[in-house]
Design a protein around this motif. Structure first.
Motif, PDB file in Angstrom:
ATOM      1  N   ARG A 133       0.794  -1.166  -0.107  1.00 42.34           N
ATOM      2  CA  ARG A 133      -0.076   0.255  -0.094  1.00 42.34           C
ATOM      3  C   ARG A 133       0.629   1.578   0.105  1.00 42.34           C
ATOM      4  O   ARG A 133       0.535   2.832  -0.673  1.00 42.34           O
ATOM      5  CB  ARG A 133      -1.068   0.271   1.339  1.00 42.34           C
ATOM      6  N   SER A 134       1.702   1.192   0.520  1.00 42.89           N
ATOM      7  CA  SER A 134       2.737   2.617   0.819  1.00 42.89           C
ATOM      8  C   SER A 134       4.203   2.144  -0.252  1.00 42.89           C
ATOM      9  O   SER A 134       3.996   3.757  -0.908  1.00 42.89           O
ATOM     10  CB  SER A 134       3.734   2.128   2.295  1.00 42.89           C
ATOM     11  N   ASP A 189       3.723   0.604  -3.717  1.00 44.64           N
ATOM     12  CA  ASP A 189       3.354  -0.159  -4.835  1.00 44.64           C
ATOM     13  C   ASP A 189       1.087   0.499  -4.689  1.00 44.64           C
ATOM     14  O   ASP A 189       0.695  -0.658  -4.664  1.00 44.64           O
ATOM     15  CB  ASP A 189       3.633  -0.711  -5.439  1.00 44.64           C
ATOM     16  N   TYR A 190       0.910   1.497  -4.541  1.00 44.94           N
ATOM     17  CA  TYR A 190      -0.758   1.520  -4.272  1.00 44.94           C
ATOM     18  C   TYR A 190      -1.286   1.160  -5.494  1.00 44.94           C
ATOM     19  O   TYR A 190      -2.371   0.789  -5.942  1.00 44.94           O
ATOM     20  CB  TYR A 190      -0.505   2.731  -4.628  1.00 44.94           C
ATOM     21  N   ASP A 191      -1.321   1.680  -6.429  1.00 41.86           N
ATOM     22  CA  ASP A 191      -1.319   0.895  -7.952  1.00 41.86           C
ATOM     23  C   ASP A 191      -1.954  -0.580  -7.590  1.00 41.86           C
ATOM     24  O   ASP A 191      -2.741  -1.468  -7.817  1.00 41.86           O
ATOM     25  CB  ASP A 191      -0.936   1.229  -9.262  1.00 41.86           C
ATOM     26  N   TYR A 216      -1.442  -2.282  -5.331  1.00 40.36           N
ATOM     27  CA  TYR A 216      -2.497  -2.783  -3.870  1.00 40.36           C
ATOM     28  C   TYR A 216      -3.921  -2.988  -4.611  1.00 40.36           C
ATOM     29  O   TYR A 216      -4.917  -3.512  -3.663  1.00 40.36           O
ATOM     30  CB  TYR A 216      -2.158  -1.652  -2.773  1.00 40.36           C
ATOM     31  N   ARG A 248      -1.112  11.465  -8.150  1.00 42.57           N
ATOM     32  CA  ARG A 248      -2.261  10.856  -8.896  1.00 42.57           C
ATOM     33  C   ARG A 248      -3.390  10.713  -8.778  1.00 42.57           C
ATOM     34  O   ARG A 248      -4.287  11.674  -8.391  1.00 42.57           O
ATOM     35  CB  ARG A 248      -2.008   9.176  -7.223  1.00 42.57           C
TER      36      ARG A 248
END
Length: 320
Positions: free
Chosen positions: A53-54, A56-58, A60, A303
């Motif tokens: 999540r911190s 590689d949010y995409d 995630y 983003r």
């Protein structure tokens, strides 16, 4: 985010049910041992989730949109990928980076011997390997390619960047397809092109960050073709020569996306869930085009908040 909260609540309920069952049917001593193991597994799972999540949010978001039986394994694979990707920026000497890569190479070998190291990502990766019978070759190929990347030099040409992308990003997608229980040659072809597009777009997106650290990784042959020097990128230049390099690189990413979609009629609908990253790639390519291929344009720094929703809709439609 609602999908994320739902996923975590679902996982927590499953863990609670398992714990209660152990308390009912297992002797006290053994129950304590297994409860401790269950707690360690939960900690490893939470570690991977937070790491992805911190960093590689995409990835995630796309993992949370997978079926429950593949979700945890996807997060493990993406955490493994993050661990490897951040080695290059976290070490001051190549020798230290090589030692870390060797750790992961040994860890993968140990995982396939059912002797995973006591490390959160390794534990989750071992679980994913056992559950889905993941191909070791793809994991080792990611490590080998990331190790080569420690040389810290620009790609000589676009083909070299594509090879790097195939060996890292495409390999990861092949593993995600295995987590979904899919074996399909057309899905593999699509995954190959999507991985290449993702590697190319990642290189573009990271250009402002790398330039701020006086590093340029864009293909040297294209820079020479258009007369753009590394110094032009390091100072955040917006000359036409710089834009022309960005245009050529972005165009190649677009070509790979189109090639991937040419297989869509023969790709099983379930495989589309492994291709949700195409939403992110498409969004960036559209935004850089609107910025007239100025990779340093302020509009590209933030983003797009609508991307998670677009990924959800794409997962519902089962298209890519």
């Amino acid at each position: 985010m609602a999908a994320g909260f739902g996923a975590k609540r679902g996982l927590s309920r499953s863990e609670s049910s398992l714990y209660r069952a152990l308390r009912r049917h297992v002797p006290a001593g053994r129950a304590r041992t297994r409860a401790a193991a269950s707690s360690a597994a939960a900690d490893s799972q939470a570690y991977c989730l937070q790491l992805v999540r911190s960093r590689d949010y995409d990835g995630y978001v796309s993992s949370l949109l997978l079926p429950e039986e593949a979700r945890r394994s996807s997060l493990a694979l993406r955490a493994f990928n993050v661990e490897l990707a951040q080695v290059k920026d976290s070490v001051s000497q190549k020798a230290i980076g090589l030692m870390r890569m060797q750790f992961w190479r040994t860890a993968v070998e140990d995982i396939y011997r059912d002797e995973p190291p006591e490390q959160p990502v390794s534990g989750e990766l071992w679980r994913a390997v056992r559950k889905h019978e993941l191909t070791k070759r793809w994991l080792l190929r990611i490590i080998t390619e990331r190790e080569k990347d420690l040389d810290d030099r620009a790609y000589r040409n676009l083909q070299e960047l594509e090879t790097y992308s195939e060996n890292t990003q495409s390999s990861l997608i092949y593993l995600l397809l295995q987590c979904l229980g899919l074996k399909n040659v057309h899905a593999d072809h699509a995954a190959s092109h999507i991985g290449k597009a993702q590697g190319i777009v990642t290189c573009l997106r990271a250009t402002p960050y790398h330039s701020s650290r006086r590093r340029v990784y864009l293909p040297m042959d294209l820079c020479m073709l258009h007369g753009a020097s590394q110094e032009d990128f390091i100072r955040g230049g917006r000359e036409q020569s710089v834009r022309d390099v960005v245009y050529d690189v972005a165009s190649q990413a677009h070509v790979h996306l189109e090639h991937a979609r040419s297989f869509s009629n023969n790709v099983p609908p379930a495989a589309n869930l492994a291709f949700l990253q195409t939403v992110v790639l498409e969004d960036y390519l559209q935004r850089v085009r609107r910025a007239d291929f100025d990779v340093f344009h302020p509009s590209l720094k933030n983003r797009n908040p609508l991307v998670p929703l677009q990924m959800y809709l794409r997962s519902w439609k089962k298209t890519y």
